[in-house]
Write a protein that holds these residues in place. Structure first.
Motif, PDB file in Angstrom:
ATOM      1  N   PHE A   1     -10.943  22.046 -51.913  1.00 25.51           N
ATOM      2  CA  PHE A   1     -12.186  21.304 -52.081  1.00 25.51           C
ATOM      3  C   PHE A   1     -12.713  21.393 -53.506  1.00 25.51           C
ATOM      4  CE2 PHE A   1     -16.737  20.416 -51.091  1.00 25.51           C
ATOM      5  CZ  PHE A   1     -16.549  19.208 -50.444  1.00 25.51           C
ATOM      6  N   GLN A   2     -12.244  22.393 -54.274  1.00 23.47           N
ATOM      7  CA  GLN A   2     -12.684  22.532 -55.660  1.00 23.47           C
ATOM      8  C   GLN A   2     -11.985  21.532 -56.580  1.00 23.47           C
ATOM      9  OE1 GLN A   2     -15.224  24.632 -56.020  1.00 23.47           O
ATOM     10  NE2 GLN A   2     -14.933  25.048 -53.839  1.00 23.47           N
TER      11      GLN A   2
ATOM     12  N   GLU B   1     -21.992  16.752 -55.191  1.00 23.39           N
ATOM     13  CA  GLU B   1     -21.962  18.196 -54.948  1.00 23.39           C
ATOM     14  C   GLU B   1     -23.348  18.676 -54.550  1.00 23.39           C
ATOM     15  OE1 GLU B   1     -21.648  21.927 -57.814  1.00 23.39           O
ATOM     16  OE2 GLU B   1     -19.667  21.030 -57.494  1.00 23.39           O
ATOM     17  N   LEU B   2     -23.446  19.191 -53.343  1.00 26.51           N
ATOM     18  CA  LEU B   2     -24.711  19.713 -52.834  1.00 26.51           C
ATOM     19  C   LEU B   2     -24.681  21.234 -52.871  1.00 26.51           C
ATOM     20  CD1 LEU B   2     -25.140  17.345 -49.759  1.00 26.51           C
ATOM     21  CD2 LEU B   2     -26.192  17.140 -52.008  1.00 26.51           C
ATOM     22  N   GLN B   3     -25.856  21.830 -52.846  1.00 28.90           N
ATOM     23  CA  GLN B   3     -25.959  23.279 -52.919  1.00 28.90           C
ATOM     24  C   GLN B   3     -26.617  23.850 -51.675  1.00 28.90           C
ATOM     25  OE1 GLN B   3     -28.126  24.132 -56.518  1.00 28.90           O
ATOM     26  NE2 GLN B   3     -26.298  23.943 -57.810  1.00 28.90           N
ATOM     27  N   GLN B   4     -26.271  25.101 -51.386  1.00 31.25           N
ATOM     28  CA  GLN B   4     -26.930  25.833 -50.325  1.00 31.25           C
ATOM     29  C   GLN B   4     -28.280  26.330 -50.846  1.00 31.25           C
ATOM     30  OE1 GLN B   4     -24.313  28.638 -48.214  1.00 31.25           O
ATOM     31  NE2 GLN B   4     -22.608  27.853 -49.433  1.00 31.25           N
TER      32      GLN B   4
ATOM     33  N   PRO C   1     -22.530  26.356 -54.220  1.00 30.60           N
ATOM     34  CA  PRO C   1     -22.054  25.035 -53.794  1.00 30.60           C
ATOM     35  C   PRO C   1     -21.804  25.008 -52.289  1.00 30.60           C
ATOM     36  CG  PRO C   1     -20.864  25.781 -55.740  1.00 30.60           C
ATOM     37  CD  PRO C   1     -21.655  26.953 -55.248  1.00 30.60           C
ATOM     38  N   LEU C   2     -22.132  23.904 -51.664  1.00 31.57           N
ATOM     39  CA  LEU C   2     -21.916  23.743 -50.232  1.00 31.57           C
ATOM     40  C   LEU C   2     -20.423  23.608 -49.968  1.00 31.57           C
ATOM     41  CD1 LEU C   2     -23.791  23.487 -47.746  1.00 31.57           C
ATOM     42  CD2 LEU C   2     -23.539  21.016 -47.936  1.00 31.57           C
ATOM     43  N   GLN C   3     -19.900  24.459 -49.074  1.00 38.95           N
ATOM     44  CA  GLN C   3     -18.476  24.466 -48.779  1.00 38.95           C
ATOM     45  C   GLN C   3     -18.216  23.892 -47.387  1.00 38.95           C
ATOM     46  OE1 GLN C   3     -16.007  25.294 -50.837  1.00 38.95           O
ATOM     47  NE2 GLN C   3     -17.469  25.752 -52.469  1.00 38.95           N
TER      48      GLN C   3
END
Length: 204
Positions: A100-101, A112-115, A120-122
């Motif tokens: 995914f990277q 790219e979204l973040q927690q 980064p949201l995985q």
């Protein structure tokens, strides 16, 4: 006699078929097989007792039967179905996260979204994954979110990229109505001119 408040567990303990605790069940069956061979009169009776009854003898029976130790071999078993499934899941998740990277896997326009903690949201399979668990309550909403995250939202930048004869500028005056502009810069991002899902994503 075996007193128990869980007939399901009692049944599984003597069930040699394939299941998550099969290694333990086979050990129990092997031990019982030798015991049954010793005398044709050997019998086991399972007695169901509701734990809510708080029957004294049930407590004594519980203490007695939990003293039974069933050998499963010299080493701790690691080949149960649950253990194998867990290893397979973690292996796939590790591969998925590393792949995914790679921008070529995500796609050049993937958002790219973040927690909440900034990481980064995985991708994950738990509860439908981070995207589906957030927007999966509505098929229409989820479809719109997918279009935004993958760069296919019907906004100016999309029209410009695919040479669609629609305005490329934003109603606020910006020359290009890009996703970044709509989510984080546009003064009119909550206007009726913009799909509601863009505001939802911006609030993550």
């Amino acid at each position: 006699m075996v007193f128990t408040d869980s007939m399901g567990s009692a049944h599984r303990a003597v069930d040699p078929s394939v299941h998550s605790g099969q290694a333990f069940s086979l050990s129990v069956c092997r031990t019982l097989q030798e015991w049954f061979k010793a005398d044709d009169l050997c019998r086991i009776t399972f007695v169901y007792v509701l734990s809510a009854l708080r029957w004294d003898i049930h407590g004594d029976a519980h203490k007695y039967v939990t003293k039974l130790k069933v050998r499963t071999g010299r080493r701790k078993t690691d080949n149960s179905i649950d253990a194998l499934r867990s290893r397979a899941v973690h292996s796939v998740l590790d591969l998925w996260s590393s792949t995914f990277q790679d921008p070529t896997y995500q796609g050049s326009e993937f958002l790219e979204l973040q927690q909440p903690d900034g990481r980064p949201l995985q991708p994950s399979y738990l509860n439908g994954g981070p995207w589906l668990s957030t927007f999966g309550h509505s098929i229409t909403e989820f479809a719109r979110v997918c279009r935004c995250i993958t760069g296919h939202a019907p906004i100016g930048a999309y029209y410009h990229c695919f040479k669609i004869n629609e305005p490329h500028g934003c109603t606020c005056g910006a020359a290009l109505q890009s996703r970044q502009h709509v989510l984080f810069c546009c003064r009119n991002r909550y206007s009726v001119h913009y799909p509601r899902f863009l505001g939802d994503i911006a609030s993550l």
